[in-house]
Design an enzyme around this catalytic site. Sequence first.
Site, mmCIF file in Angstrom:
data_model
loop_
_atom_site.group_PDB
_atom_site.id
_atom_site.type_symbol
_atom_site.label_atom_id
_atom_site.label_comp_id
_atom_site.label_asym_id
_atom_site.label_seq_id
_atom_site.Cartn_x
_atom_site.Cartn_y
_atom_site.Cartn_z
ATOM 1 N N HIS A 104 0.809 -1.208 0.000
ATOM 2 C CA HIS A 104 0.000 0.000 0.000
ATOM 3 C C HIS A 104 0.847 1.266 0.000
ATOM 4 O O HIS A 104 1.966 1.264 0.492
ATOM 5 C CB HIS A 104 -0.882 0.054 1.260
ATOM 6 N N LYS A 159 6.515 5.997 7.273
ATOM 7 C CA LYS A 159 6.059 5.110 8.340
ATOM 8 C C LYS A 159 7.253 4.564 9.114
ATOM 9 O O LYS A 159 8.298 4.301 8.539
ATOM 10 C CB LYS A 159 5.282 3.919 7.762
ATOM 11 N N TYR A 198 2.509 0.833 13.768
ATOM 12 C CA TYR A 198 3.275 1.781 12.973
ATOM 13 C C TYR A 198 2.823 3.209 13.185
ATOM 14 O O TYR A 198 1.677 3.488 13.486
ATOM 15 C CB TYR A 198 3.267 1.408 11.490
ATOM 16 N N ASP A 229 -6.884 -5.949 -1.824
ATOM 17 C CA ASP A 229 -5.491 -6.244 -2.172
ATOM 18 C C ASP A 229 -5.379 -7.226 -3.332
ATOM 19 O O ASP A 229 -4.365 -7.262 -4.018
ATOM 20 C CB ASP A 229 -4.727 -6.759 -0.955
#
Length: 181
Positions: free
Chosen positions: A62, A72, A132, A170
């Site tokens: 992603h 991130k 995250y 996905d």
Amino acid sequence: MQIEQTYIEGCFILKPSVFKDDRGLFFESFNQKTFEEITGLNINFVQDNQSVSKKGVIRGLHFQKGEFAQAKLVRVIQGEVLDVAVDLRKDSKTFGKHVSVKLNEVNNYQLFVPRGFAHGFITLSEEAIFAYKCDNYYDKASETGILFNDAQLNIDWKMDESQIELSDKDMILPHFKDLNI
């Protein structure tokens, strides 16, 4: 804490100093000052996320486009994952290349994924708790990704495809060559 540059510029592995004794362990998972001194990056994290995934689940690859791109800092609280970051910066000498690292509750490593990368992971343990930090807020309209088994990327997910589980969204992500970035 040690911070190591991967072969992809801007992508770092953070290795904390872990202090163990008969009571358990302690480590500093992030220090803004140390991070900035070593990497030269000034990051302001604004959102923390956490997921729980069972073995074989892939979340990714992603990314968010444009003004909503995100850097991130990812880590595993429990279990083990193979974490993958793909360089999507067209002017980079590593455009289309990826870095992968095992993150788990034993090594306590973290991966810093800069803006301009696709990111994903596969759960290798029976279950994993994945956390995250992001330096930009989530924007659904800016989210996209790359199909996990894209032949051009040639990512070794360390698991047979028959054991892999994906979300519906996905499963229909575009191939790398079809990205509009």
